[in-house]
Structures are given as C-alpha cells and as structure tokens.
Design an enzyme around this catalytic site. Sequence first.
Site, short mmCIF file in Angstrom:
data_model
loop_
_atom_site.label_atom_id
_atom_site.label_comp_id
_atom_site.label_asym_id
_atom_site.label_seq_id
_atom_site.Cartn_x
_atom_site.Cartn_y
_atom_site.Cartn_z
CB CYS A 45 0.62 -30.34 -31.84
SG CYS A 45 1.88 -29.18 -32.61
NE ARG A 91 5.90 -6.99 -21.57
CZ ARG A 91 5.67 -8.08 -20.46
NH1 ARG A 91 4.46 -8.86 -20.54
NH2 ARG A 91 5.89 -8.04 -19.24
CG ASN A 120 7.65 -2.52 -2.96
OD1 ASN A 120 7.66 -1.62 -3.41
ND2 ASN A 120 7.04 -3.73 -3.50
CG ASN A 151 9.81 -10.36 -12.36
OD1 ASN A 151 8.40 -10.10 -11.98
ND2 ASN A 151 10.57 -10.08 -11.77
CB CYS A 211 -0.22 -29.24 -36.43
SG CYS A 211 -0.52 -27.66 -35.26
CD GLU A 230 4.61 2.49 -4.37
OE1 GLU A 230 5.22 3.52 -4.41
OE2 GLU A 230 3.98 1.88 -5.01
CG ASP A 256 12.66 -10.40 -16.12
OD1 ASP A 256 13.14 -11.36 -15.63
OD2 ASP A 256 12.35 -9.30 -15.46
CG HIS A 262 2.81 -15.12 -13.51
ND1 HIS A 262 2.79 -13.92 -12.83
CD2 HIS A 262 1.83 -15.79 -12.67
CE1 HIS A 262 2.08 -13.93 -11.81
NE2 HIS A 262 1.57 -14.97 -11.67
N GLY A 280 10.16 -6.57 -4.48
CA GLY A 280 9.63 -5.77 -5.68
C GLY A 280 8.02 -6.21 -6.15
P1 OAD Z 1 3.71 -4.67 -9.88
O1 OAD Z 1 3.86 -3.74 -10.96
O2 OAD Z 1 2.27 -4.84 -9.58
O3 OAD Z 1 4.53 -4.04 -8.67
C1 OAD Z 1 5.81 -3.76 -8.74
C2 OAD Z 1 6.21 -3.58 -7.42
O4 OAD Z 1 7.64 -3.30 -7.26
C3 OAD Z 1 5.34 -2.42 -6.65
O5 OAD Z 1 4.98 -2.77 -5.54
C4 OAD Z 1 6.69 -1.12 -6.83
O6 OAD Z 1 6.60 -0.44 -5.59
C5 OAD Z 1 7.89 -2.21 -6.61
N1 OAD Z 1 9.16 -1.62 -7.06
C6 OAD Z 1 9.42 -0.77 -8.06
N2 OAD Z 1 10.65 -0.48 -8.37
C7 OAD Z 1 11.24 -1.11 -7.58
C8 OAD Z 1 12.76 -1.27 -7.13
N3 OAD Z 1 13.71 -0.81 -7.76
N4 OAD Z 1 12.96 -1.96 -6.07
C9 OAD Z 1 12.33 -2.66 -5.35
N5 OAD Z 1 10.57 -2.62 -5.45
C10 OAD Z 1 10.30 -1.85 -6.64
O7 OAD Z 1 4.28 -5.92 -10.48
P2 OAD Z 1 4.10 -7.36 -9.83
O8 OAD Z 1 3.79 -7.46 -8.34
O9 OAD Z 1 5.09 -8.35 -10.23
O10 OAD Z 1 0.95 -11.27 -14.08
O11 OAD Z 1 2.83 -7.89 -10.60
C11 OAD Z 1 2.47 -9.22 -10.41
C12 OAD Z 1 1.63 -9.79 -11.78
O12 OAD Z 1 0.80 -8.53 -12.23
C13 OAD Z 1 2.70 -9.81 -12.79
O13 OAD Z 1 3.48 -11.23 -12.69
C14 OAD Z 1 1.77 -9.63 -13.95
C15 OAD Z 1 1.12 -8.86 -13.70
O14 OAD Z 1 -0.11 -8.67 -14.37
C16 OAD Z 1 1.02 -11.67 -14.88
O15 OAD Z 1 1.35 -11.45 -16.08
C17 OAD Z 1 -0.01 -13.27 -14.89
ZN ZN Z 2 1.19 -27.47 -33.72
#
Ligand code: OAD
Ligand code: ZN
Length: 249
Positions: free
Chosen positions: A131, A71, A215, A103, A152, A217, A105, A120, A189
């Site tokens: 450490c 990733r 979004n 995100n 360590c 959807e 990223d 996150h 998103g």
């Molecule tokens: P999801 O993958 O759950 O949701 C992505 C959302 O983006 C969906 O509702 C899609 O419809 C929407 N989407 C996709 N492409 C799009 C675009 N071009 N423009 C607008 N919307 C779009 O991702 P997150 O909601 O970020 O947590 O997920 C939340 C958390 O779940 C993440 O931070 C991660 C994951 O497990 C951890 O890693 C702790």
């Molecule tokens: Zn260490």
Amino acid sequence: MLAIFSKRLLEKLESTERIVVFTGAGISAESGVPTFRGAEGLWNKFKPEELANFDAFLQNPELVWEWYKYRKTVMKTVEPNPGHRAIAEMERIFPSAIVVTQNIDNLHRRAGSSHVFELHGNIDRNYCIDCGQPHSNDEIFAQERAPRCLKCGGMVRPDVVWFGEMLPVDVWEESVKAVESAEIFLSVGTSGVVYPAASLPSMARRAGAFTVEINIEPTDLSGSFSECIPGKAGDILPQLLPLCPQRSQ
Ligand code: OAD
Ligand code: ZN
C-alpha cells in the site's frame, strides 16, 4: 597532507555559480561507513545478490531485514566528517550548490547540505510494498521479525534502490538537469561502476562542465575527468573550501 590545486580549478571556482558535487561511499568512509568495493568493501563480505535485490527480499525477508537493521544501527552511530561539512559549507559560497549522492546514509543532510538528490534512496525511510505506507525506523525496530505494514499487513521494505531496480525517476531527472547546467562538477569517493549514476561525470563534461575527481585511488572513470586530485575527501575538501571565492552575501 597538503593538497595542491591547479590554477585552472582555482580560476574556475572564481567564475562559477553552479556547482554539483557527486558523491559515493568514499565520502562516508572517514565517518566509519564501510564502502562497497575495495579490500574492506561490503561486497567482499556479503553477496549483493542475496541481500540487495527484490527477489532476495521476497525469498528471505528475515535475512535481508537483519542486514538492513544492522546497517540502520551502524548509520545511527556515525557522524558527518570534515568532507561532508566542507561540501555543506560550499552552499555559503555557491548558494545553488547541489549534492547528487549515491549514498543512503543521510550524512550530507546531517552535515547541513540543503539541496541533496539521493539517487539510491535513504536508509532512514521504509515503505509497504503493497500500500506504500511509509514506516519510521522506530516502527521497524519495534517489530522483532521482518516488519509488517501497520495499515495493511503487507511486507515493509527499506526505501533504497536495489540491484535491477529503477532509480526514482524524479530524483534522476532533477539530477540530470543539475548536472547538465553545472559549471563545476566534483566527483568524490565513488568507484564509478554502478550505472546510471556513473554516467553523470561524462554527462557533465559533455555539457561543458569542468570536472574533477577526488579519490584515494584511480577509478574506471579517471581518464574522463578534466583533472583528478588524489587523496581523502575529508582531507582535500576542507583545503579546497578556503580557496573558493569569499563572496559578500
Ligand atoms: P564503492 O565502494 O564502489 O567505491 C568507493 C570509492 O571511494 C572507491 O573508488 C574508493 O577508492 C573511494 N574512497 C574510499 N575512501 C575514500 C576517502 N576517504 N576519500 C575519497 N575516496 C575514497 O562505492 P560507490 O561508488 O558509492 O549501490 O558504489 C556505488 C554503488 O554501488 C552504491 O551506491 C551501491 C553499491 O552497490 C546501491 O546500493 C544501488
Ligand atoms: Zn501496507
């Protein structure tokens, strides 16, 4: 596609100083970073319980690190998209604009946003679980296997929040503070299913903000927003930007 914005939203933008943009994986989808859920989502291909929790890491650090090195490599090759850039440009209009992102990223910062709260964590950071010593990605990639602490010898992990872990307390508290004083709250998103992050939109609305979902959807949270704008972040946000008041500095 030409987006149509409501009069209410445009009026709110005219009179607003404080804006919070809350983002999820969807904002980065157009940069080529896969989302978690949906047909092409990562969690259809990989199991979060094998990869994104601390026990999995202790049991199989090689597998977890293989995934995170992959990733990290993907994230290095992607670029911010027009959605990230439009959000960064909002700072010129709303200097106190804050981005609260789920995100990891780093694309908001790379696009130029300067007030970014990462709920996150951040995939560019790593630390030793014994450490706490931070390790750069170069130090990680220099080690072929699951990396060990250069100070360590402990196990090094990516600085991201895994399932079952607490969010960084200071980042969460700052985010809540920003959300509770926001006049406009844009949720972009995110599927809104991972808590506590997913509680922010309703927190904003309760505190009096005008809340908008962008979004492709409807989501579990759609019914709780002041309004929803269907479409791609990289399409909608650049169209919204010129409609924000062009204030003299
Ligand atoms: P999801 O993958 O759950 O949701 C992505 C959302 O983006 C969906 O509702 C899609 O419809 C929407 N989407 C996709 N492409 C799009 C675009 N071009 N423009 C607008 N919307 C779009 O991702 P997150 O909601 O970020 O947590 O997920 C939340 C958390 O779940 C993440 O931070 C991660 C994951 O497990 C951890 O890693 C702790
Ligand atoms: Zn260490």
